[in-house]
Design a protein around this motif. Structure first.
Motif, PDB file in Angstrom:
ATOM      1  N   GLY A 192      27.445  27.053  94.735  1.00  0.00           N
ATOM      2  CA  GLY A 192      27.203  26.033  93.710  1.00  0.00           C
ATOM      3  C   GLY A 192      25.996  26.411  92.884  1.00  0.00           C
ATOM      4  O   GLY A 192      25.553  27.574  92.892  1.00  0.00           O
ATOM      5  N   CYS A 193      25.447  25.468  92.161  1.00  0.00           N
ATOM      6  CA  CYS A 193      24.257  25.747  91.359  1.00  0.00           C
ATOM      7  C   CYS A 193      23.478  24.463  91.114  1.00  0.00           C
ATOM      8  O   CYS A 193      24.042  23.364  91.152  1.00  0.00           O
ATOM      9  N   ASP A 194      22.185  24.645  90.903  1.00  0.00           N
ATOM     10  CA  ASP A 194      21.296  23.511  90.613  1.00  0.00           C
ATOM     11  C   ASP A 194      20.835  23.509  89.168  1.00  0.00           C
ATOM     12  O   ASP A 194      20.510  22.462  88.609  1.00  0.00           O
TER      13      ASP A 194
ATOM     14  N   ALA B  23      23.147  18.749  93.826  1.00  0.00           N
ATOM     15  CA  ALA B  23      22.812  18.372  92.446  1.00  0.00           C
ATOM     16  C   ALA B  23      23.620  17.179  91.912  1.00  0.00           C
ATOM     17  O   ALA B  23      23.030  16.222  91.386  1.00  0.00           O
TER      18      ALA B  23
ATOM     19  N   SER C 194      12.742  26.330  97.830  1.00  0.00           N
ATOM     20  CA  SER C 194      14.031  25.756  98.210  1.00  0.00           C
ATOM     21  C   SER C 194      15.200  26.408  97.467  1.00  0.00           C
ATOM     22  O   SER C 194      16.348  26.261  97.875  1.00  0.00           O
ATOM     23  N   PHE C 195      14.888  27.115  96.388  1.00  0.00           N
ATOM     24  CA  PHE C 195      15.937  27.718  95.548  1.00  0.00           C
ATOM     25  C   PHE C 195      15.512  29.115  95.124  1.00  0.00           C
ATOM     26  O   PHE C 195      14.321  29.438  95.148  1.00  0.00           O
TER      27      PHE C 195
ATOM     28  N   ARG D 147      12.844  15.403  92.538  1.00  0.00           N
ATOM     29  CA  ARG D 147      13.116  16.823  92.846  1.00  0.00           C
ATOM     30  C   ARG D 147      13.207  17.568  91.513  1.00  0.00           C
ATOM     31  O   ARG D 147      13.879  17.097  90.588  1.00  0.00           O
TER      32      ARG D 147
ATOM     33  N   LYS E  22      20.552  27.360  96.023  1.00  0.00           N
ATOM     34  CA  LYS E  22      19.877  27.348  97.323  1.00  0.00           C
ATOM     35  C   LYS E  22      19.308  28.718  97.673  1.00  0.00           C
ATOM     36  O   LYS E  22      19.948  29.752  97.434  1.00  0.00           O
TER      37      LYS E  22
ATOM     38  N   ARG F  23      21.439  14.794  98.932  1.00  0.00           N
ATOM     39  CA  ARG F  23      21.092  16.101  98.358  1.00  0.00           C
ATOM     40  C   ARG F  23      22.341  16.706  97.750  1.00  0.00           C
ATOM     41  O   ARG F  23      23.443  16.182  97.904  1.00  0.00           O
TER      42      ARG F  23
ATOM     43  N   GLN G 175      22.042  23.292 105.692  1.00  0.00           N
ATOM     44  CA  GLN G 175      23.153  22.566 105.059  1.00  0.00           C
ATOM     45  C   GLN G 175      24.497  23.194 105.418  1.00  0.00           C
ATOM     46  O   GLN G 175      25.511  22.501 105.484  1.00  0.00           O
TER      47      GLN G 175
ATOM     48  N   MET H 202      15.645  14.009 100.868  1.00  0.00           N
ATOM     49  CA  MET H 202      16.928  14.652 101.145  1.00  0.00           C
ATOM     50  C   MET H 202      17.839  13.830 102.061  1.00  0.00           C
ATOM     51  O   MET H 202      18.657  14.383 102.793  1.00  0.00           O
TER      52      MET H 202
ATOM     53  N   ASN I  16      25.642  23.519 101.200  1.00  0.00           N
ATOM     54  CA  ASN I  16      26.778  22.591 101.192  1.00  0.00           C
ATOM     55  C   ASN I  16      27.011  22.133  99.774  1.00  0.00           C
ATOM     56  O   ASN I  16      26.107  21.590  99.124  1.00  0.00           O
TER      57      ASN I  16
HETATM   58  O1  MRU Z   1      18.428  21.331  98.569  1.00  0.00           O
HETATM   59  P1  MRU Z   1      19.851  20.887  98.351  1.00  0.00           P
HETATM   60  O2  MRU Z   1      20.614  20.709  99.618  1.00  0.00           O
HETATM   61  O3  MRU Z   1      19.925  19.688  97.421  1.00  0.00           O
HETATM   62  O4  MRU Z   1      20.509  22.107  97.579  1.00  0.00           O
HETATM   63  C1  MRU Z   1      21.853  22.025  97.212  1.00  0.00           C
HETATM   64  C2  MRU Z   1      22.355  23.260  96.560  1.00  0.00           C
HETATM   65  O5  MRU Z   1      21.666  24.228  96.370  1.00  0.00           O
HETATM   66  C3  MRU Z   1      23.772  23.212  96.068  1.00  0.00           C
HETATM   67  O6  MRU Z   1      24.342  24.479  96.092  1.00  0.00           O
HETATM   68  C4  MRU Z   1      23.813  22.678  94.630  1.00  0.00           C
HETATM   69  O7  MRU Z   1      23.036  21.517  94.495  1.00  0.00           O
HETATM   70  C5  MRU Z   1      25.204  22.381  94.205  1.00  0.00           C
HETATM   71  S1  MRU Z   1      25.920  21.019  95.131  1.00  0.00           S
HETATM   72  C6  MRU Z   1      27.490  20.817  94.504  1.00  0.00           C
END
Ligand code: MRU
Length: 316
Positions: free
Chosen positions: A211-213, A46, A289-290, A78, A224, A44, A172, A41, A134
């Protein structure tokens, strides 16, 4: 503000573990360095992970590292953000001579995507906006997705006030979102995660945006940890809950959120805060983490092509 620099040969990453108090750039010399920067990280978010993986492949090609091994090394760094896999699949069929240019294209396109999401999403926001984690310039090529919507609204002169959830355990929100907002004079108030319900009840918030992963085919949305409870709180208080989603984060191969892999992070992230112990040594910890927010709790998904709802039809 940027967190990734590439000069055609060399990759540098802003070490996000040290922010906000130390701004230190690290030279990433190899694909192994790129994979470990993603895993640990240093980088970090997505889209930023995807860009780093693409440059990791460029570094692999430059050094003659086996491309299949490089692909696998980066893919395993990841598991949840599908953008990583998306970037690697995009690089896969490209000739060695063109890999660097393709990685640069992924990097540059991301900025346009962020700006388009910002443009489409800004009109959904006014007044108090609650956000998690973030999702700004640091998590992308620049500008950001959910924080990019906020940034666009602010740039257009809209009266926006960000409420940033600190986002335990990695912080974050406290370390990165607050840092970005302060740097750009976007009005911002930091709250701890447990304050979200009281804040929503207070009437100060007109929308939440995250946001979203990885978004499943049906719209179930991994982001997150803490996003799911935020969506439930928004539904209870009748407040719109939006997701900023570049199309590279939509995974039609996952039918629902049940098939999204959720990363488990080290227990130490919960037992400590920034390396300082806060819990008894040896206490058992659960540290996903999510989490996955069911599609029915999401008001809308803002993509680079506009505001969408499932069933999604991505651009050709
Ligand atoms: O564990 P991280 O800090 O990589 O998680 C980031 C998030 O969950 C963000 O919301 C997502 O990746 C979108 S970033 C534009």
């Amino acid at each position: 503000m940027v967190s990734i620099k590439w000069d055609g040969n060399q990759l540098q990453l802003l070490d996000q573990r040290l922010l906000p108090h130390t701004e230190k750039w690290l030279r990433i010399r190899s694909v192994q360095d790129a994979a470990s920067a993603i895993k640990n990280m240093i980088v970090r978010g997505a889209p930023a992970i995807a860009i780093t993986a693409a440059y990791g492949m460029a570094l692999a090609v430059k050094s003659g590292f086996d491309r299949n091994k490089a692909h696998q090394l980066l893919l395993n760094a990841r598991p949840t953000a599908v953008n990583l896999q998306w970037a690697l699949e995009r690089i896969k069929p490209i000739d060695d001579a063109q890999v660097c240019a393709e990685a640069e294209a992924i990097h540059h396109e991301d900025l346009h995507i962020n700006q388009a999401i910002g443009h489409h999403g800004a009109k959904l926001l006014s007044g108090g906006v609650l956000t998690i984690c973030n999702t700004g310039a640091l998590a992308t090529s620049g500008h950001g997705t959910a924080l990019g919507m906020i940034r666009s609204a602010h740039d257009c002169g809209q009266d926006i006030h960000v409420y940033a959830l600190e986002t335990r355990p990695y912080l974050q929100g406290a370390r990165l979102t607050a840092f970005e907002c302060l740097k750009e004079a976007i009005p911002c108030t930091l709250i701890t995660d447990g304050m979200a319900g009281a804040l929503l009840k207070s009437g100060r918030i007109s929308a939440a945006v995250a946001g979203c992963d990885r978004v499943a085919r049906n719209g179930d949305t991994a982001n997150k940890i803490g996003t799911y409870q935020l969506a439930i709180l928004c539904r209870h208080h009748n407040i719109p809950f939006h997701i900023a989603m570049p199309w590279s984060t939509w995974d039609p191969n996952c039918p629902t959120g049940n098939s999204i892999p959720i990363e488990q992070r080290p227990s130490e992230e919960v037992r400590t805060i920034l390396g300082n112990p806060i819990a008894p040594d040896g206490v058992e910890v659960w540290n996903p983490s999510f989490d996955v927010t069911p599609a029915e709790l999401v008001t809308s998904w803002i993509t680079e092509t506009g505001i969408c709802h499932p069933p999604f039809s991505p651009p050709a």
